[in-house]
Each structure stands twice: as structure tokens, then as C-alpha cells.
Design an enzyme around this catalytic site. Structure first.
Site, PDB file in Angstrom:
ATOM      1  CB  SER A  15      -0.904   0.012   1.239  1.00  0.00           C
ATOM      2  OG  SER A  15      -1.636  -1.185   1.319  1.00  0.00           O
ATOM      3  CB  THR A  42      -0.156  -7.089   3.707  1.00  0.00           C
ATOM      4  OG1 THR A  42       1.231  -7.357   3.889  1.00  0.00           O
ATOM      5  CG2 THR A  42      -0.960  -7.911   4.693  1.00  0.00           C
ATOM      6  CB  CYS A  43      -3.897  -3.985   1.744  1.00  0.00           C
ATOM      7  SG  CYS A  43      -5.578  -3.445   1.490  1.00  0.00           S
ATOM      8  CB  CYS A  48      -7.860  -4.890   3.624  1.00  0.00           C
ATOM      9  SG  CYS A  48      -6.306  -4.121   4.024  1.00  0.00           S
ATOM     10  CE  LYS A  51     -10.797  -7.683   6.799  1.00  0.00           C
ATOM     11  NZ  LYS A  51     -10.006  -7.002   7.774  1.00  0.00           N
ATOM     12  CE1 TYR A  99      -4.386  -2.317  -5.968  1.00  0.00           C
ATOM     13  CE2 TYR A  99      -2.530  -1.160  -5.001  1.00  0.00           C
ATOM     14  CZ  TYR A  99      -3.873  -1.489  -4.990  1.00  0.00           C
ATOM     15  OH  TYR A  99      -4.693  -0.984  -4.030  1.00  0.00           O
ATOM     16  CE1 TYR A 178      -7.206  -6.136  10.987  1.00  0.00           C
ATOM     17  CE2 TYR A 178      -5.590  -5.480  12.626  1.00  0.00           C
ATOM     18  CZ  TYR A 178      -5.927  -5.698  11.321  1.00  0.00           C
ATOM     19  OH  TYR A 178      -5.007  -5.491  10.319  1.00  0.00           O
ATOM     20  CB  ILE A 179      -6.095 -10.665  12.246  1.00  0.00           C
ATOM     21  CG1 ILE A 179      -5.632  -9.410  11.485  1.00  0.00           C
ATOM     22  CG2 ILE A 179      -5.987 -11.893  11.344  1.00  0.00           C
ATOM     23  CD1 ILE A 179      -4.181  -9.414  11.030  1.00  0.00           C
ATOM     24  CD  GLU A 182     -11.118  -8.083  10.691  1.00  0.00           C
ATOM     25  OE1 GLU A 182     -11.426  -6.896  10.658  1.00  0.00           O
ATOM     26  OE2 GLU A 182     -10.138  -8.542  10.068  1.00  0.00           O
ATOM     27  N   GLY A 263      -0.303 -11.290  16.359  1.00  0.00           N
ATOM     28  CA  GLY A 263       0.420 -10.032  16.178  1.00  0.00           C
ATOM     29  C   GLY A 263       1.269 -10.033  14.920  1.00  0.00           C
ATOM     30  CB  THR A 312      -4.663  -0.324   3.840  1.00  0.00           C
ATOM     31  OG1 THR A 312      -4.151  -1.642   3.832  1.00  0.00           O
ATOM     32  CG2 THR A 312      -4.698   0.205   2.426  1.00  0.00           C
ATOM     33  CB  ALA A 342     -13.718  -1.085  10.831  1.00  0.00           C
ATOM     34  CG  HIS A 437     -37.496   7.534  11.421  1.00  0.00           C
ATOM     35  ND1 HIS A 437     -37.006   6.832  12.491  1.00  0.00           N
ATOM     36  CD2 HIS A 437     -38.774   7.131  11.231  1.00  0.00           C
ATOM     37  CE1 HIS A 437     -37.954   6.024  12.936  1.00  0.00           C
ATOM     38  NE2 HIS A 437     -39.039   6.180  12.190  1.00  0.00           N
ATOM     39  CD  GLU A 442     -33.828   7.081  13.353  1.00  0.00           C
ATOM     40  OE1 GLU A 442     -34.415   8.153  13.476  1.00  0.00           O
ATOM     41  OE2 GLU A 442     -34.391   6.024  12.987  1.00  0.00           O
TER      42      GLU A 442
END
Ligand code: FAD
Length: 448
Positions: A15, A42-43, A48, A51, A99, A178-179, A182, A263, A312, A342, A437, A442
Site C-alpha cells: 500500500s 498485504t492488503c 484487507c 478478508k 496495481y 482484530y484479525i 474477524e 500479532g 492501509t 474497524a 428515519h 439516526e
């Protein structure tokens, strides 16, 4: 460029490296980029993108069930791992091509080899060739860190997980970042029996406490087995190919796959950085200043290898700022404050800014507003899963200093709200906005 083969030599086409190479070349620099694995990094190749495609695939398990409550006659459906795997891998191939094309279109020379540093302006390629550059950019990323217990070679990491021959019936995931969370969600939705083991009893350290507690509660309710204070003693491979894992404080467990998500460490081993006086920190990351310059004036580093924020969009931004600053005559710096993040778990989490406890430590006076609700779709689907949104405000100025959420589409909703947090808006500004709404978003303007 007098005397050098290139203005810029980039090591690593992920990236950060790709963005830096492309923009520097567009500014008129003569650029080469070395990549030892696949262009995209990696991404794109094993992070990312594949995944998130698996996350989409996994979500159908719930969507198909819920559809029945919405009147659809959905027959019992089977999941075929190899179909999803192959479709995901061909999308990765497409992106790898795209890329590569972008770099070529921008006159960046791609060298498909490992590169190491021989001095402040020197690079050696795996085939033995030596080249020189006025500036070298280290963008080598990070790699999975695997605990050194006996039998660790029987486990896999996120590098291999996208290529599994078959869906494991039982999978043990080590780690609680997170990995790990997920992939726990992904495998669980595909129908695997998932056990997640961790050295401590905290998952997702650094994320807001209430939000991560909610994920733990929902994940346990769904049937993911969490084992805490569990450290690997060893992994043995049985005659039938099954893996038996021994750990502290818990009974041994037999599974079909062990996934280490324990890690990621910066890729600086044997990179020759000592030849140029580039200093590393205690974790092996390249030490850089705010302009991503290392302790050697002609060598810069961006992305995961600097271990600032391993995401990324951060690597991309650091690569872009480097290119504009060094080759574009337009110096600017990346602001690492209020970077949204996230976790694409089931349900997903997202956050920006300070957690409640960080805000209390930093500001003293803090006001917290929450909305704890069941998404409308979940109510009709009979899905007993509550979303939680949390707003952390400076108790004196009313400024929103943190926003954290868990619930359907949380990352999609948070990206827009992160603009308001970054802009320094107050709770009163959120309240002054009329709700849209009926939506989940909201709740952001209705929090009490
Ligand atoms: P990389 O993209 O890792 O690129 C480094 C490149 O350098 C690699 O291609 C490597 O092969 C190459 N290289 C290394 N050493 C050499 C050498 N000596 N010579 C030549 N080439 C070399 N981030 C998000 O923002 N959102 C997500 O949802 C997300 N999900 C992820 C999921 C997983 C499973 C993983 C592992 C990571 C995820 N990330 C996510 C993190 C993200 O992938 C990284 O932050 C990002 O790729 C870092 O970019 P980079 O340029 O620093 O390094």
C-alpha cells in the site's frame, strides 16, 4: 540525480510503497520498486481485500436464515468453500494486475526480487545486482508473529488461510486482536466449530471497553468458544492429520486447523539497514520523524514497517506525503490523530478518537452518551443481538472526542461520522442535525 541509477528506490510494493512510487514518478522522479512476493502487498494479496470478501461470503449464512422471516422460501443451502476461495483468489489476481499496470503506466520500473540496503544510497538485489539511488524508501510492511511453542509449524497464519484446501470442521484461533476476531466470525458463519484462545482475558485491547464487551457477549451467544489465560504448551499432529493443542489452564483440544493471529512484526530482519545507520525501535520498527525520514538522511520509511498505525489508508497517506514532500515541492505531514478503524467481526465494530477510559485519563471531565438498541431488521428476523453506539465528549467543551459502535454496517456509518469528530464538532452539533428515519445511523443524533 548525478551519479545515481535512480532518484528513488522503493523496497516493497504494498500500500505505502506503490503510492509513493506512483506519485514520485508523476512528479518527474526516476523510480524503481522491488517486490519479493506480489505487487499489491498485504492488503490486496493477503489482507484487507480477500478478508473482506470472505466476510461478505460469511454474512450470507445469517442473511439466508433471516430471509425466511421476511417471507422468502429459502431452501436449506450448502456452503462450498472452494468456490468462494477460488473466486476470491481470482479477484486478488485481477487487483495484482491492476496495481502492476498502474505502476507501469507511471513509468515505475518493477523489479520482482528481494532487495536489501547496502548503504545510504545502495541497494542489492537478490540476483546480486547493485544499484544506487538518491533516496531509498523502505516500505516492507510487517509479517505474522508466531509463538515459538513445540509444534508451531503445524499451524498457519493469515498468509495461508486464504488458500486452505478445505474448510476445517474445527479451528483453533490464537490471539484476540482484530484479525483473530474477524476470522473467528468468518469460520463460525461458514459452519466451523471455532475456539479462540488468548493469553489474557482481554480481547481487542485498545478498543473501547463497552464495545468489545458487547462483541464478546454476542460471539459467545453465537457459539464461539473463548478460552482465556491460555498459553500454548505445544501442538502435536495425530496420525489422522488432526492437531492436538495443549495449553495452560485448560484441557487439550483436538482441531483440524490452528490459525495464529498473534500479532505482526515489522519486516526489518536481514534488510541491511545497519549498513546505513538506520535505527530500529525495541520492536524492530524503523524509527522515523514526522516526515517519515529515518536516522539516515537519504532513507525514509512508511507503512507497517514503522509501526505507527498498521492500517492501509495510513500507509497510503504516509507514502503520498513522502512523495509530495521529497519530489513534489509540496511538503505536508500525515496527521495520525483521529484515524477511524474497524473490526469486520460478526457484527462489525468501528471507532474513532479516544475510548472512554483514554478520555478520562487525558481530559478528566468526560461526558458519555449511549444508544443501546436492536436494529429494526434484527427485530423482525428474531435475532436477539443489540447494537451499541457510544459517544465520548469533553466534559468542559462538549466536543466529541470519541465515537465507538458495534452493530450492522457500523464501519459504513462511522466513516461519515468520523468527519464530524475530525472537524471537532460538539454533541450540540450532532443534536442540531435532524434524524434520518428509519435508519440505524439516526441513533448518532439521538443519543442520551
Ligand atoms: P505491505 O502492504 O505489507 O507491503 C509490503 C511489501 O513489501 C510486501 O508485498 C512484501 O512482500 C514486500 N517486501 C518485504 N520485504 C521486502 C524486500 N526485502 N524486498 C522486496 N520486497 C519486500 N488494514 C486496513 O486498513 N483494513 C483492514 O481491514 C485490514 N485487514 C487486514 C487483514 C489481514 C489478514 C492483514 C494481515 C492485514 C490487514 N490490514 C488491514 C493491514 C494492512 O494490510 C496493512 O496495514 C498494509 O498492507 C500496510 O501496507 P505497507 O505498504 O506498509 O506494507
Amino acid at each position: 540525480m548525478a551519479g545515481y541509477d535512480y532518484d528513488l528506490f522503493v523496497i516493497g510494493a504494498g500500500s505505502g510503497g506503490v503510492r509513493a512510487a506512483r506519485v514520485s514518478a508523476a512528479h518527474g522522479a526516476k523510480v524503481a520498486i522491488a517486490e519479493e512476493f506480489r505487487v499489491g502487498g498485504t492488503c490486496v494479496i493477503r489482507g484487507c481485500v480477500p478478508k473482506k470478501l470472505l466476510v461478505f461470503g460469511a454474512h450470507f449464512a445469517e442473511d439466508l436464515k433471516d430471509a425466511r422471516r421476511f417471507g422468502w422460501n429459502v431452501p436449506d443451502c450448502d456452503f462450498e468453500w472452494t468456490t468462494l476461495r477460488d473466486n476470491v483468489l481470482s479477484e486478488v489476481d485481477r487487483l495484482n494486475q491492476a496495481y502492476t499496470q498502474t505502476l507501469t503506466n507511471n513509468n515505475v520500473e518493477i523489479i520482482h526480487q528481494r532487495a536489501t540496503v547496502t548503504g545510504p544510497h545502495g541497494v542489492r538485489l537478490a540476483d546480486g545486482r547493485e544499484v544506487s539511488a538518491k533516496v531509498i524508501l523502505v516500505a516492507t510492511g510487517a509479517r505474522p508473529d508466531v509463538p515459538s511453542c513445540p509444534g508451531h509449524e503445524h499451524g498457519i497464519t493469515s498468509n495461508e488461510v486464504f488458500h486452505l484446501e478445505a474448510l476445517p470442521k474445527r479451528v483453533l484461533i490464537a490471539g484476540a486482536g482484530y484479525i483473530a476476531n474477524e476470522f473467528a466470525g468468518i469460520f463460525h458463519q461458514f459452519g466451523s466449530k471455532v475456539t479462540l484462545i488468548n493469553r489474557t482475558d482481554v480481547i481487542l485491547r485498545g478498543y473501547d471497553e463497552s464495545i468489545r464487551d458487547r462483541l464478546l457477549q454476542i460471539a459467545m451467544m453465537k457459539g464461539i468458544d473463548f478460552r482465556f489465560h491460555a498459553e500454548f504448551r505445544g501442538i502435536t499432529k495425530d496420525k489422522d492429520g488432526c492437531l492436538t493443542v495443549e495449553m495452560t489452564n485448560h484441557e487439550p483440544i483436538t482441531v483440524d486447523c490452528v490459525l495464529f493471529a498473534t500479532g505482526r512484526v515489522p519486516n526489518t530482519t536481514d534488510l541491511g539497514l545497519e549498513n546505513a545507520g538506520v535505527e530500529l525501535d525495541a520492536k524492530g520498527a524503523v524509527k522515523v520523524d514526522e516526515d517519515s525520514r529515518s536516522t539516515c538522511p537519504s532513507i525514509y520509511a512508511v507503512g507497517d514497517v514503522t509501526n505507527r498505525i498498521q492500517l492501509t489508508p495510513v500507509a497510503i497517506r504516509e507514502g503520498h506525503a513522502f512523495a509530495d514532500t521529497v519530489f513534489g515541492g509540496n511538503p505536508w505531514r500525515v496527521d495520525h490523530e483521529n484515524v477511524p478503524h474497524a473490526v469486520f467481526s460478526h457484527p462489525p465494530m468501528a471507532g474513532v478518537g479516544l475510548t472512554e477510559s483514554q478520555a478520562r485519563q487525558k481530559l478528566g471531565s468526560v461526558k458519555v452518551y449511549q444508544s443501546d438498541f436492536r436494529a429494526m431488521k434484527n427485530v423482525l428476523a428474531g435475532r436477539n443481538e443489540r447494537a451499541l453506539y457510544k459517544m465520548v465528549c469533553d466534559g468542559v467543551t462538549d466536543r466529541v472526542v470519541g465515537l465507538h459502535m458495534i452493530g450492522p454496517d457500523a464501519p459504513e456509518i462511522l466513516q461519515a461520522a468520523a468527519i464530524a469528530v475530525k472537524a471537532g464538532l460538539t454533541k450540540a452539533d450532532f443534536d442540531a442535525t435532524v434524524a434520518l428515519h428509519p435508519t440505524m445511523a439516526e441513533e448518532l443524533v439521538l443519543m442520551r
